[in-house]
Design an enzyme around this catalytic site. Sequence first.
Site, PDB file in Angstrom:
ATOM      1  N   GLY A 289      -5.391 -26.963 -30.153  1.00 23.84           N
ATOM      2  CA  GLY A 289      -6.186 -27.812 -29.269  1.00 23.84           C
ATOM      3  C   GLY A 289      -7.120 -27.107 -28.311  1.00 23.84           C
ATOM      4  O   GLY A 289      -8.123 -27.677 -27.881  1.00 23.84           O
TER       5      GLY A 289
ATOM      6  N   GLU B   1      -4.225 -23.590 -22.055  1.00 24.01           N
ATOM      7  CA  GLU B   1      -3.727 -24.781 -22.744  1.00 24.01           C
ATOM      8  C   GLU B   1      -4.814 -25.843 -22.742  1.00 24.01           C
ATOM      9  O   GLU B   1      -5.627 -25.910 -21.823  1.00 24.01           O
ATOM     10  CB  GLU B   1      -2.492 -25.327 -22.011  1.00 24.01           C
ATOM     11  CG  GLU B   1      -1.183 -25.123 -22.756  1.00 24.01           C
ATOM     12  CD  GLU B   1      -0.990 -26.033 -23.972  1.00 24.01           C
ATOM     13  OE1 GLU B   1      -1.971 -26.389 -24.659  1.00 24.01           O
ATOM     14  OE2 GLU B   1       0.168 -26.382 -24.248  1.00 24.01           O
ATOM     15  N   ASP B   2      -4.799 -26.682 -23.756  1.00 21.24           N
ATOM     16  CA  ASP B   2      -5.744 -27.792 -23.782  1.00 21.24           C
ATOM     17  C   ASP B   2      -5.317 -28.870 -22.799  1.00 21.24           C
ATOM     18  O   ASP B   2      -6.061 -29.269 -21.913  1.00 21.24           O
ATOM     19  CB  ASP B   2      -5.866 -28.365 -25.206  1.00 21.24           C
ATOM     20  CG  ASP B   2      -4.514 -28.650 -25.865  1.00 21.24           C
ATOM     21  OD1 ASP B   2      -3.460 -28.379 -25.255  1.00 21.24           O
ATOM     22  OD2 ASP B   2      -4.510 -29.147 -27.005  1.00 21.24           O
TER      23      ASP B   2
ATOM     24  N   ASP C  63       1.089 -32.397 -20.758  1.00 13.92           N
ATOM     25  CA  ASP C  63       1.625 -33.755 -20.655  1.00 13.92           C
ATOM     26  C   ASP C  63       2.975 -33.691 -19.945  1.00 13.92           C
ATOM     27  O   ASP C  63       3.051 -33.752 -18.720  1.00 13.92           O
ATOM     28  CB  ASP C  63       1.711 -34.352 -22.071  1.00 13.92           C
ATOM     29  CG  ASP C  63       2.217 -35.782 -22.095  1.00 13.92           C
ATOM     30  OD1 ASP C  63       2.480 -36.346 -21.022  1.00 13.92           O
ATOM     31  OD2 ASP C  63       2.368 -36.343 -23.196  1.00 13.92           O
TER      32      ASP C  63
ATOM     33  N   PHE D 234      -3.394 -41.367 -23.969  1.00 13.91           N
ATOM     34  CA  PHE D 234      -3.557 -40.394 -25.051  1.00 13.91           C
ATOM     35  C   PHE D 234      -5.034 -40.199 -25.329  1.00 13.91           C
ATOM     36  O   PHE D 234      -5.762 -41.155 -25.568  1.00 13.91           O
ATOM     37  CB  PHE D 234      -2.827 -40.837 -26.321  1.00 13.91           C
ATOM     38  CG  PHE D 234      -2.621 -39.686 -27.275  1.00 13.91           C
ATOM     39  CD1 PHE D 234      -1.530 -38.845 -27.142  1.00 13.91           C
ATOM     40  CD2 PHE D 234      -3.547 -39.423 -28.277  1.00 13.91           C
ATOM     41  CE1 PHE D 234      -1.352 -37.754 -27.988  1.00 13.91           C
ATOM     42  CE2 PHE D 234      -3.383 -38.331 -29.129  1.00 13.91           C
ATOM     43  CZ  PHE D 234      -2.285 -37.504 -28.983  1.00 13.91           C
ATOM     44  N   VAL D 235      -5.474 -38.943 -25.268  1.00 10.75           N
ATOM     45  CA  VAL D 235      -6.901 -38.656 -25.425  1.00 10.75           C
ATOM     46  C   VAL D 235      -7.158 -37.751 -26.626  1.00 10.75           C
ATOM     47  O   VAL D 235      -6.289 -36.983 -27.031  1.00 10.75           O
ATOM     48  CB  VAL D 235      -7.485 -38.004 -24.148  1.00 10.75           C
ATOM     49  CG1 VAL D 235      -7.578 -39.025 -23.027  1.00 10.75           C
ATOM     50  CG2 VAL D 235      -6.670 -36.803 -23.704  1.00 10.75           C
TER      51      VAL D 235
END
Length: 177
Positions: A43, A100-101, A104, A153-154
């Site tokens: 990601g 990190e992308d 969460d 959520f993207v």
Amino acid sequence: MENPGKSVLISEQEIQRRVAEMGVKISEDYKGQSLSVVGVLKGSFIFIADLIRNIDPAIPVEIDFMTVSSYGSGTRSSGELRIERDIEGSMEGKNVLLVEDIVDSGLTLSAVKDLLLSRNPQSLRIVALIEKETNRRHSVPLDYVGFRIPDVFVVGYGLDLAQHYRNLKEIRILDAG
Ligand code: IMP
Ligand code: MG
């Protein structure tokens, strides 16, 4: 694959402006030092490509990657970290910047962070493009954050749903699914 409804959360222009700002800040913080960027694939690959081009060329930058997974093909963490590909080089004595992308639950990041710390870097800082409010549960402290978003959520700009949508230039919310 069906194309679910997706509304823009962060535009291409907003992303580019913020990533440039982050590059300036990182360049100030690492002035006179060298930097070892460790990207968490897949990601983060687009974010890393943009971020390092916004870091002052006077700072020597090396790049390495790890592939980890905790998600499977759904939209919720399985809570189990698998290291599928480790970095190639040593991080002993280096100024490591872990990229990190999106954070969460923070489960992925805290596991990767502990692993990297056990390898004796000189320093370790963490940069994430996006932090979800849900990170508070595990509270992994982030040194640099691009955007803070609610628990949605993207996809896009490297972020996927079951490997799709990474090639969008902007970040979109999955409306359906
Ligand atoms: P965590 O372990 O719950 O923090 O999950 C982090 C990882 O899950 C990220 O590195 C992403 O690969 C993935 N992830 C979490 N939220 C999203 C999202 O909204 N879109 C795409 N991937 C996500
Ligand atoms: Mg990831």
